[in-house]
Design a protein around this motif. Sequence first.
Motif, PDB file in Angstrom:
ATOM      1  N   ALA A 119       6.669  -8.528  -8.097  1.00 33.88           N
ATOM      2  CA  ALA A 119       5.360  -9.045  -8.518  1.00 33.88           C
ATOM      3  C   ALA A 119       4.320  -7.922  -8.476  1.00 33.88           C
ATOM      4  CB  ALA A 119       4.934 -10.190  -7.609  1.00 33.88           C
ATOM      5  N   PRO A 120       3.522  -7.754  -9.523  1.00 38.85           N
ATOM      6  CA  PRO A 120       2.549  -6.654  -9.602  1.00 38.85           C
ATOM      7  C   PRO A 120       1.509  -6.669  -8.481  1.00 38.85           C
ATOM      8  CG  PRO A 120       2.185  -8.270 -11.354  1.00 38.85           C
ATOM      9  CD  PRO A 120       3.503  -8.593 -10.732  1.00 38.85           C
ATOM     10  N   GLU A 121       1.213  -7.848  -7.929  1.00 39.27           N
ATOM     11  CA  GLU A 121       0.201  -7.914  -6.868  1.00 39.27           C
ATOM     12  C   GLU A 121       0.655  -7.204  -5.594  1.00 39.27           C
ATOM     13  OE1 GLU A 121       2.019 -12.145  -7.262  1.00 39.27           O
ATOM     14  OE2 GLU A 121       1.288 -10.535  -8.589  1.00 39.27           O
ATOM     15  N   ILE A 122       1.973  -7.047  -5.423  1.00 43.44           N
ATOM     16  CA  ILE A 122       2.481  -6.328  -4.246  1.00 43.44           C
ATOM     17  C   ILE A 122       2.091  -4.862  -4.339  1.00 43.44           C
ATOM     18  CG2 ILE A 122       4.556  -5.572  -3.003  1.00 43.44           C
ATOM     19  CD1 ILE A 122       5.878  -8.193  -3.805  1.00 43.44           C
ATOM     20  N   ARG A 123       2.328  -4.261  -5.505  1.00 41.63           N
ATOM     21  CA  ARG A 123       1.946  -2.853  -5.691  1.00 41.63           C
ATOM     22  C   ARG A 123       0.430  -2.691  -5.590  1.00 41.63           C
ATOM     23  NH1 ARG A 123       4.026   1.207 -10.349  1.00 41.63           N
ATOM     24  NH2 ARG A 123       5.822   1.146  -8.951  1.00 41.63           N
ATOM     25  N   GLU A 166       7.383  -1.656  -2.279  1.00 41.25           N
ATOM     26  CA  GLU A 166       7.236  -2.854  -3.104  1.00 41.25           C
ATOM     27  C   GLU A 166       8.588  -3.538  -3.317  1.00 41.25           C
ATOM     28  OE1 GLU A 166       5.568  -2.014  -6.900  1.00 41.25           O
ATOM     29  OE2 GLU A 166       7.204  -0.714  -7.562  1.00 41.25           O
ATOM     30  N   VAL A 167       9.665  -2.739  -3.371  1.00 40.74           N
ATOM     31  CA  VAL A 167      11.002  -3.328  -3.497  1.00 40.74           C
ATOM     32  C   VAL A 167      11.409  -3.987  -2.182  1.00 40.74           C
ATOM     33  CG1 VAL A 167      13.453  -2.814  -3.813  1.00 40.74           C
ATOM     34  CG2 VAL A 167      11.754  -1.754  -5.315  1.00 40.74           C
TER      35      VAL A 167
END
Length: 305
Positions: A119-123, A166-167
């Motif tokens: 999910a982009p919000e994690i990065r 992030e992974v």
Amino acid sequence: MKNTIISVVGPTAIGKTKLAIKIAQHFNTEIISADSRQFFKEMRIGTAVPTKEELQAAKHHFIQNKSIITPYSVGDFEKEGLACIAKLHKKHSIVVLVGGSGLYVDAIIKGFDTFPKVAPEIREKLNNTLINDGISPLQEQLKLLDPKYYAVVDTENPHRVIRALEVCIGSSKPYSSFITDKKENRPFNVITVGLTADREIIYDRINKRVDIMLQEGLLEEVKSLESKKHLNALNTVGYKELFNYLNGEWTLEFAISEIKKNTRRFAKRQQTWFKKNEDTLWLDFNYDWKVFLNTLEKQVKEKTI
């Protein structure tokens, strides 16, 4: 009969360029650079780009061919590098690959592993942590979530630390668990030659190289790039420490000592990364060229028969 790649690896300042040129001259071939920092034309001194004499001694590819303002990923390098190798193999059965960036070497030799979508919000959250608190808390988090990858990754590179985190967070599994030894079916054989030396020798060579860089004008090079210090390419050893000096945060003496320390740490991680390959032909940095060449020619013959 497959063509061959002779890959020269090892820690920084060990003499990879010199060996790669000798091999290229002997086999009358060309060199692909897999050094992730030497791509950038604005970063000559701090990345120890081969000298004019070295570049003339054997034709090199991927040396100062990009600008720091142009995004360039390891995936881009894999695509361009393989295309260049395919072209070179039409006229040379052997091509030399040289570099200390393990991820970039593996991109050519092995290809990439498959990682889960995140999910982009994690990065975004991790990037905010980097901006507000620096890289230290991210390093500590990676050490906790994936100590195996932490031991080999360049922990001073925020892009790689954030990618691994992030992974880890998105999959609830260590980043290293997605890394396999499975290789892509490349249209060439590979012979890997690793240069090594005692730790004290490597560290001494690193310290001397940093001193030479400063004599050649590293500080002036960094000053000329200060307005672009926010770019990812410049968030690297030799540049970020001198930016701290120019910002008034550190003394010049301390910044230089940090460059040497961080480069030594990077060399240690390089060795850990490259020693994972059990097929590597290890060579002491103070090698006998004639003896080594005899061994190498036997390896080439075995691979191509």
